[in-house]
Design an enzyme around this catalytic site. Structure first.
Site, PDB file in Angstrom:
ATOM      1  N   LEU A 741      13.425 -27.062   6.215  1.00 58.11           N
ATOM      2  CA  LEU A 741      12.847 -27.589   7.450  1.00 58.11           C
ATOM      3  C   LEU A 741      11.343 -27.327   7.452  1.00 58.11           C
ATOM      4  CD1 LEU A 741      14.003 -28.877  10.124  1.00 58.11           C
ATOM      5  CD2 LEU A 741      13.757 -26.608  11.121  1.00 58.11           C
ATOM      6  N   ASP A 818      10.056 -23.182   4.670  1.00 56.45           N
ATOM      7  CA  ASP A 818       9.041 -23.550   3.686  1.00 56.45           C
ATOM      8  C   ASP A 818       8.123 -22.381   3.341  1.00 56.45           C
ATOM      9  OD1 ASP A 818       7.736 -23.376   6.078  1.00 56.45           O
ATOM     10  OD2 ASP A 818       7.074 -25.464   6.148  1.00 56.45           O
ATOM     11  N   ASP A 906      19.280 -20.247  14.425  1.00 57.47           N
ATOM     12  CA  ASP A 906      19.922 -19.364  13.460  1.00 57.47           C
ATOM     13  C   ASP A 906      20.916 -18.424  14.137  1.00 57.47           C
ATOM     14  OD1 ASP A 906      17.892 -18.162  14.830  1.00 57.47           O
ATOM     15  OD2 ASP A 906      16.898 -17.283  13.091  1.00 57.47           O
ATOM     16  N   ARG A 949      14.809 -14.967  22.343  1.00 60.37           N
ATOM     17  CA  ARG A 949      16.037 -14.697  21.587  1.00 60.37           C
ATOM     18  C   ARG A 949      16.973 -13.763  22.355  1.00 60.37           C
ATOM     19  NH1 ARG A 949      15.121 -16.793  16.436  1.00 60.37           N
ATOM     20  NH2 ARG A 949      16.509 -15.482  15.197  1.00 60.37           N
TER      21      ARG A 949
END
Length: 992
Positions: A741, A818, A906, A949
């Site tokens: 991604l 990346d 995730d 999160r």
């Protein structure tokens, strides 16, 4: 002459003095300790001379003390220094006028000597320059030859690599040639029925004796037909055929239209259909479900036989009677339904045909989104639009969480039982005659039932019980049938009690000879499943919805009525883990099969399809909007430690190998049919591969089932190069796909792709281009050994990381950011570990969920710890199967939270996988985080990122109903890691 004499004089004086001192200190006069006699030369009593002199001198030498010798030499050196200084001071000064004549010849000799020295110096300098020049020239020659040698070595290494590739390809081609000799069955073509395919079936003695083998026409339902379903239109046709006899309510019309409209099996061609569905109306009577129908049975029979595709006996028809009323009538009681299957909630025992008819849920249960109620009030259709949609697209936020295991009440029961005397109804017997049957309750059992509950209510020995034996509010009953407890209150009041109950008692109808199941019984069961109160079904004679495939013993406690006196002991000895397991399974059954008209209709068709052993339709991949680009070869690519070109024995890249798909098309519908019904995601889709597919025993790899297997050392095992040359393990050879991604970091992306050059077992790189604008045409994409596909989603979302793109052709997916720097050996080791844990997430950076006791909530934690529960998908392997579930099965509310925060995707997939497997992820190597030199500061380093999160975790817990993450305290490292080996042995990996 004066100078010479002066020198000679002083030298003689020095030697005389030195000799005397040396002789004195070195040869002293020693006396015999016994007699006091002299034992050295000079002794007057020494008689012998001549030949004995040498012997006596030796004895004197032996008697010399080393300390005196040292002192003698020290005094001699001091005298020499003193005399020398004195001599130099006494000599006449050369600068003063000398009384002697000058020696001119001596000076000429000195000048000549200096000239000779200069000439020698010049000659030596010239020779040194020549030698330096030759040395430099030789060094240049050495460098040139060294460069040539390095070039030759590189060419040799390249040639060796090419030779290894050719050898590997030869071996691969031989294996493929051997495997190709074994024929593979091609996918069958679809076979559908036609109007001329109807066959003559043997007529059963009576319609109530129908079973699948004698009342169903299999000729219209080939295994390859894809199960086409035709639904009779609800309105009257233009040709006046198929007139609807029942007055169907607007709610039932809307529910069925929406449910069948979204079903992929529905066809508009009745001639090719396998199944025909007839929707019946919701008939209300004051007398109740078993009261005589308002519409005569003969009229209903004639209406059914007039249906255009009835074919005289109703073969392959489903008579579907959906209801949301507890008092809905049994419209088909006493009706000759021929070979048609009946699907409804109310059944009389002579009417129900096990293995043929279906007991289905009602549509009475509602939540904050589900608007239809169990009361008599009509609900506006617009309020139900969201509920009538796919049940997996919304979340009922009023469903209580599943923990703690023990709630306020150990057991709850609400109901009112009022005997109605000897009420009788007309029931058709097996001979086809009608007779009157008493439907009064079993007075003896009823009394024991009440006494047992009253005893526990007063004792509280096994926990607190809530028992209500008389309704204080509204009650719903089945008029005309008195052997069933009335349903007290409304949906909201009952849900409040159930949310505080660990178990809830559901008494089956007390006269199985009269009724098999009722709408009130199904409503009690459905509400218990939804609220997380474990159902305790009292009566094994009751038929539960979809019990042919649903394993109710995993979600409910079903006991005979005779066990009512031992119920408290049984419940108090149920472990908390078992309670939560049943509660979790009950929630799955409710969400999958009960929660909406869509779920109910889909489940009804799935039951019939599973009986016919027809595989479900395959799940669809997401079409990829691929952006074409040009790739360029990278010159002077740097090889890092751990890369394939530096690691010993790592094989070169191999040809592309896609994972085989749908190899278990029909075994999933036969061997695993019941398993698929009782595990996520259910029996509604066929997946190209599953993470839990069976593996062969080891010996089968060498005897008869060798296709695709590449054992290490051809079965003999090995380390180092032998180990690296084959995947080995328990699964056939395969490759993995990298999904990367990216968002507006072109340089970082290009560097990340370049690092993949030479990576073995890599099938393809799929770059998910999340940026709104497509890539610049001037961007120079590195040319690596595999295809790099750029997919451009229609919007920027982190959920795109887990979309099952059709470009992904392997089971194994490596999700990587990346800016994550992973060495080749790390990726290869992670791939090997995943092959042994195919159903779990295998990755590198670990995280865990931490409990905040002060705030009573969960927190996300990234600190170094010896216990973790998540592996971040910035560098993790997982099965493509989970991408299907993330996109198509997981509640959309979770994906909406990910989009809201632009974060937490995730965490979401870790929740999903742990929820399905009840296993923790697998962490590999010592990697805990990643550093990207030259990359901008990541958003993940901000406090806002962590706060989001924290919120995500707690919201996900609310949606799942519990915390699915599981802790682990281990990580995976390579075998032989830190193992001392003999010098002639190699490890599996150099750096792992």
């Amino acid at each position: 002459m004066l100078t010479s004499w002066f020198v000679v004089k002083h030298v003689l004086t020095f030697f005389a003095t030195s000799t005397t001192l040396f002789y004195y200190f070195s040869f002293p006069m020693a006396t015999n300790r016994s007699y006091g006699t002299q034992i050295c030369p000079g002794d007057t009593r020494f008689e012998h001379v001549g030949s004995e002199i040498g012997q006596r001198f030796k004895r004197c030498l032996v008697g010399v003390r080393l300390s005196r010798v040292a002192v003698s030499f020290l005094i001699i050196f001091l005298l020499f220094h003193y005399i020398t200084n004195h001599f130099l001071n006494v000599l006449p000064n050369e600068s003063q006028p000398s009384l002697l004549p000058a020696d001119t010849s001596y000076r000429l000799r000195d000048l000549k000597h200096i000239k000779d020295l200069k000439r020698i110096k010049k000659s030596v300098s010239i020779e040194l320059r020549d030698l330096e020049h030759k040395r430099n020239q030789m060094q240049d020659d050495i460098s040139t030859h060294q460069g040539r040698l390095n070039s030759i070595e590189q060419m040799s290494k390249k040639a060796q690599n090419e030779l290894d590739v050719l050898k590997r390809q030869i071996i691969q081609l031989k294996n493929e040639q051997r495997e190709a000799a074994k024929p593979k069955i091609a996918a069958p073509a679809r076979i559908v029925a036609s109007e001329t395919d109807n066959i003559i079936l043997p007529t059963p003695t009576h319609y109530y004796r129908c079973h699948m083998h004698n009342c169903f026409d299999y000729s219209r339902c080939s295994l390859f037909s894809q199960f086409p379903v035709y639904v009779y239109p609800q309105k009257r046709n233009q040709d006046k055929s198929d007139i609807i006899l029942f007055d169907v309510t607007s709610f039932i019309i809307g529910a069925t239209e929406s449910a069948f409209g979204k079903n992929a099996y529905v066809t508009h061609d009745p001639n090719s259909a396998c199944i025909f569905v007839v929707r019946l109306g919701e008939v209300e009577t004051a007398e109740g479900a078993n009261a005589p129908a308002k519409i005569e049975a003969s009229r209903v029979t004639n209406w059914l036989q007039s249906l255009s595709h009835w074919h005289g006996d109703g073969r392959n028809h489903i008579l579907l009677s959906l209801t949301r009323r507890s008092t809905a009538q049994n419209p088909l009681l006493g009706v000759d339904t021929g070979r048609a299957m009946i699907a409804q909630s109310n059944f009389a025992p002579t009417q129900f045909r096990p293995g043929f008819d279906l007991v289905i849920p009602t549509l009475a249960v509602s939540g904050s989104v589900q608007k239809p109620q169990t009361s008599e009030q009509e609900v506006d259709q617009s309020d139900n639009d969201k509920w009538l949609d796919d049940s997996r697209s919304w979340v009922d936020e009023d469903i209580p969480v599943q923990v703690p295991a023990m709630r306020k009440y150990m057991l709850s029961f609400q109901g009112q039982w009022e005997p109605a005397g000897n009420t009788q109804i007309a029931i058709e017997d097996p001979e086809g005659d009608f007779k009157r049957m008493n439907i009064g309750g079993d007075q003896t059992f009823h009394q024991v039932f009440v006494d047992s509950l009253s005893k526990e209510l007063n004792s509280n020995l096994h926990g607190k019980y809530l028992v209500q034996l008389k309704c204080t509010e509204d009650r719903l009953v089945t008029p005309g049938y008195s052997s069933e407890w009335a349903l007290c209150g409304n949906f909201a009041s009952r849900s409040l009690v159930l949310a505080q109950s660990t178990f809830t008692l559901i008494s089956a109808p007390e006269q199985p000879s009269v009724v098999t199941t009722t709408s009130i019984f199904v409503i009690r069961l459905t509400e218990a499943l939804r609220s997380g109160a474990v159902p305790v079904v009292l009566g094994t004679h009751a038929v539960l919805p979809f019990d042919e495939f649903v394993a109710w013993e995993k979600a409910a406690i079903i006991i005979p009525q005779a066990r009512i006196t031992e119920l408290s002991f049984l419940l108090s000895n149920t472990p908390h883990a078992e309670i939560l397991s049943m509660r979790r399974q009950a929630r799955f059954i409710y969400d999958t099969y009960f929660s909406s008209p869509y779920a109910v209709v889909d489940s009804i068709l799935a039951v019939v399809r599973s009986r016919l052993q027809i595989p479900p339709l395959p799940v669809l991949d997401e079409p990829s909007d691929v952006i074409e680009h040009e790739s360029f070869k990278i010159e002077n690519h740097e090889v890092s430690p751990g890369d394939a070109q530096s690691e010993f024995g790592i094989p070169p890249p191999e040809p592309r190998i896609d994972s085989p798909k749908f190899i278990r098309n029909f075994t999933t519908a036969t061997i695993d049919s019941r398993d698929t019904w009782n595990s996520v995601p259910g029996p509604f889709n066929l997946y190209p591969y599953l993470p839990a597919d069976r593996i062969l025993p080891t010996d089968a790899q060498f005897m008869g089932s060798t296709n695709g297997f590449r054992p290490i050392g051809e079965g003999t095992g090995g380390t180092g190069k032998v180990y690296q040359s084959s995947l080995g393990g328990n699964s056939p050879r395969e490759q993995f796909t990298i999904v990367m991604l990216t968002y507006e970091r072109d340089d970082v992306l290009m560097q990340a792709i370049e690092r993949l050059i030479g990576l073995p077992h890599l099938n393809k790189v799929v770059v998910v281009w999340n940026s709104p604008q497509p890539p610049n045409d001037a961007l120079r994409w590195p040319k690596i050994d595999v295809e790099v596909v750029v997919v451009h989603p229609n919007r920027n979302s982190l959920n795109n990381r887990f979309v099952p793109w059709d470009e992904i052709q392997t089971e194994c997916v490596l999700s990587i950011d990346d800016d994550a720097h992973l060495r080749h050996d790390e990726m290869l080791f992670g791939f090997r570990v995943w092959r042994q844990h195919r159903d779990r997430i295998v990755g590198f950076p670990g995280r865990f969920h931490a409990w905040d006791a002060a705030g009573g909530k969960w927190n996300y934690n990234s600190n170094h710890t010896c216990e973790l529960s998540m592996v971040l998908t910035g560098a993790a392997f997982f099965h493509k199967y989970y991408m299907y579930l993330y996109t198509h099965w997981m509640p959309s509310a979770i994906r909406e939270i990910v989009d809201e925060y632009m974060n937490c995707e995730d965490i979401a997939i870790n929740f999903l996988v742990s929820h399905i497997t009840r296993q923790p992820p697998v962490k590999v190597t010592s990697r805990w985080t990643f550093r990207c030199p030259g990359c901008p500061v990541a958003l993940s380093q901000s406090q806002e990122h962590f706060d989001e999160r924290h919120k995500c975790i707690n919201k996900f817990v609310k949606i799942f109903g519990y915390m699915p993450l599981v802790f682990t305290q281990i990580r995976a490292d390579s075998i032989l890691f830190k193992t001392r080996l003999p010098h002639d042995k190699q490890k599996c990996f150099k750096f792992i």
